[in-house]
Design an enzyme around this catalytic site. Sequence first.
Site, PDB file in Angstrom:
ATOM      1  CG  ASN A   1      -7.878 -28.370 -43.418  1.00 34.98           C
ATOM      2  OD1 ASN A   1      -9.003 -28.462 -42.954  1.00 34.98           O
ATOM      3  ND2 ASN A   1      -6.807 -28.695 -42.733  1.00 34.98           N
ATOM      4  CB  CYS A   2      -8.173 -24.643 -41.461  1.00 35.21           C
ATOM      5  SG  CYS A   2      -6.472 -25.267 -41.320  1.00 35.21           S
TER       6      CYS A   2
ATOM      7  N   GLY B   1      -9.639 -30.001 -29.194  1.00 33.35           N
ATOM      8  CA  GLY B   1      -9.417 -28.619 -29.592  1.00 33.35           C
ATOM      9  C   GLY B   1     -10.642 -27.753 -29.453  1.00 33.35           C
TER      10      GLY B   1
ATOM     11  CE1 TYR C   1      -3.078 -29.152 -37.390  1.00 33.33           C
ATOM     12  CE2 TYR C   1      -3.783 -31.323 -38.105  1.00 33.33           C
ATOM     13  CZ  TYR C   1      -4.092 -30.073 -37.622  1.00 33.33           C
ATOM     14  OH  TYR C   1      -5.391 -29.739 -37.362  1.00 33.33           O
TER      15      TYR C   1
ATOM     16  CB  CYS D   1      -8.947 -26.436 -32.938  1.00 29.07           C
ATOM     17  SG  CYS D   1      -8.117 -27.936 -33.474  1.00 29.07           S
TER      18      CYS D   1
ATOM     19  CG  ASN E   1      -3.478 -27.033 -43.847  1.00 28.08           C
ATOM     20  OD1 ASN E   1      -4.207 -27.989 -44.090  1.00 28.08           O
ATOM     21  ND2 ASN E   1      -2.219 -27.179 -43.509  1.00 28.08           N
TER      22      ASN E   1
ATOM     23  CB  SER F   1      -3.918 -25.666 -38.471  1.00 29.25           C
ATOM     24  OG  SER F   1      -3.087 -25.647 -39.600  1.00 29.25           O
TER      25      SER F   1
ATOM     26  CD  GLU G   1     -14.705 -34.954 -33.179  1.00 29.92           C
ATOM     27  OE1 GLU G   1     -15.912 -35.253 -33.075  1.00 29.92           O
ATOM     28  OE2 GLU G   1     -14.313 -33.911 -33.718  1.00 29.92           O
TER      29      GLU G   1
ATOM     30  CG  MET H   1      -4.865 -20.923 -40.187  1.00 28.71           C
ATOM     31  SD  MET H   1      -4.317 -21.477 -41.830  1.00 28.71           S
ATOM     32  CE  MET H   1      -3.225 -22.822 -41.396  1.00 28.71           C
TER      33      MET H   1
END
Length: 718
Positions: free
Chosen positions: A180-181, A689, A550, A391, A413, A393, A555, A389
């Site tokens: 992911n990020c 974010g 989290y 916006c 993540n 996380s 969105e 990480m």
Amino acid sequence: MLLDNIVSQDICVEKRDGRKVHFDASKIYRAIYLALNANGIEDHPFVMQAVHAVIEKLPARDLSIPEIETEIENYLMATKYPNVARAYIEYRHERDLMREQATDVTYSVGRLLQRDKTVVNENANKDSKVFNTQRDLTAGSVAKAYALRSMLPRSVANAHIKGEIHFHDLDYSPFQAMTNCCLIDVAGMLKDGFQIGNARVESPKSINTATAQIAQIIANVASSQYGGCSVDRTDEVLAPYAELNFRKHLRDAEKWVAPELQEEYCWEKTRKDIYDAMQSLEYEINTLYSSNGQTPFVTLGFGLGTSEFEREIQSAILRVRIRGIGKDRHTAIFPKLVFGLRDGVNLRPEDPNYDLKQLALECSTKRMYPDVLSYRRIVELEGDYKAPMGCRSFLPKWVDPQTGEAVNAGRNNLGVVTLNIPRIAIEAHGEKEKFWKIFAERMEIVKEALLFRAQRCEDATPENAPILYKHGAFGIRAAEGETDVLQFFRQHRSTVSIGYLGLYEAATSFYGPDWETDPEAKEFTLDILRKLNEYAEAWKAEYPYWFSIYSTPSESLTDRFCRLDQAKFGLIPDVTDKDYYTNSFHYDVRKKITPFEKIDFEAPYAQYTKGGFIHYCEYPKLTHNQAALEAVWDYAYDKVAYLGTNTPIDHCYKCGFDGEFEPTAEGFICPDCGNEDPATCDVVKRTCGYLGNPQKRPMVHGRHVEISRRVKHLDAAE
């Protein structure tokens, strides 16, 4: 309405995905009620009579879903409401069809070709009109359908389709073993060099080359994962390369400039180099397209460096953003800027970098960024300081067991699964005990989904994403011939995220829509987060990943969950009738409160959502009242760790209007001259974010974002 005791709690029902759950008579009630409602009939006694009659015919043993549905149909067909039986059969058919369509590749791609708005506008920063985005959306449609049909565990796929949970980013994962990020280890990559494609890139010899390399790193990292990426402590990372520029100019000055003018000459040249480098980085990021057809979702963290080079880099980042991009000076959408506030560095007038805080305030009033991080609160919550990480996380403090040193850069993540909390509250029918029972059942599915998500990432090999695993973005560099990636994720180096949304709606289901001032109601919402943390801690002790709570940046999920629940449960006042659910722990956006009240209300939640969170305050136009924003930043410093500024920054290039454009059915319109041409309007809104331009790229739930922006939390200092 207590229907649970009608039959023994020992009886279980086998779901279509193979799970077994306790028999719940209220589900029969709801099915019959909705069938009556679909025919415009309000007959509560009939519904209760039907429920009892159906239950009496059911055998006293474990049951299957088809058995129960058959008894309901048989009973309804023999009553005075045969149309209700037909409505119930149609309802069942629609649910079966929905499950089938979600896993049908042809149907999934067909929705894309028909430009279904829930598909093409799912991401506010993906322009679905361009070929590379269309290609990515096509591939994503296939990947989603295949994952739901053939890859995800049946219980997870079924819960996702029904809207009980959301398995995020199905267009990429699990079809590909992607992460992911991350916090990119930019410092290590610049220092030790890296490789992209056929090019071996050496350590840069100037800040201009360093920022050019960072842009290439960002583009390649963004194409190798599906989430956001961040450059932490940008000013501190780039300062050594700015110093190289200074030394080069000093060598030239010693040849050509009078001794008494040499230092001034070098600083003037270096300041220009720094500004040009940061401007180039901003332009390069905004002109990049990653392989998934969008500008990389990238965040720059900065603000704590105190050397002259670090100060100059901070100043350049902010001045470049204030100036805008292009000849019309549009607001840059990326990178997201996150400015660190620290007492003794920049918080108070006597601090050495207080002037940079003033520049950050000016930038925020004009361009909405930077958001701010409180050094003290971040360290209290996470163990040490770092940017998010992407916006929102966040990584917890992690000490490498091999070296004994804390590490942030290069960690990542592995994905998010979000729990639909309002759905649980609706299904509980006002009964707390039932709420927690359903909650426990859903968390078992969340656990299964997250473990699948993490273990799927471990199927990758270093060759799948060389920039991540072989060339330093993830901190460690896989040795030649190494075939697995376990060292990047295990021993709790990586996080996996338990997402949630809709605390407002959950509490509303039990306490009514104005519960925010009710201590018992607020404690209930905090209990939900405490319970999530209990699960996270238990799973972390059992598995090699760091499970974290989290606050999902939902969105399009605020729309999806509510849309599914509205179809299933009907219009529930202040819950489903709004057409959206409230993000995470945020205060009801329809209510007017001051930023100070909002901060006080939300402050207790972040300690339970350490894996990701952000607080927002809404303002009117603030360019004339920068001191008001500073008052909020200062007030928030000891209370919340991460604060975003939402203020109207729309601009009309025809009449020069600055402020808030008015929403229309088609987009936005200048309130002064009526201009609604996207080419001559700069309309920028916060989208969970990140910033987005809804005038050019409509959002699925853009109307809700606009509603939230138009409810102003006026500053008491105004």
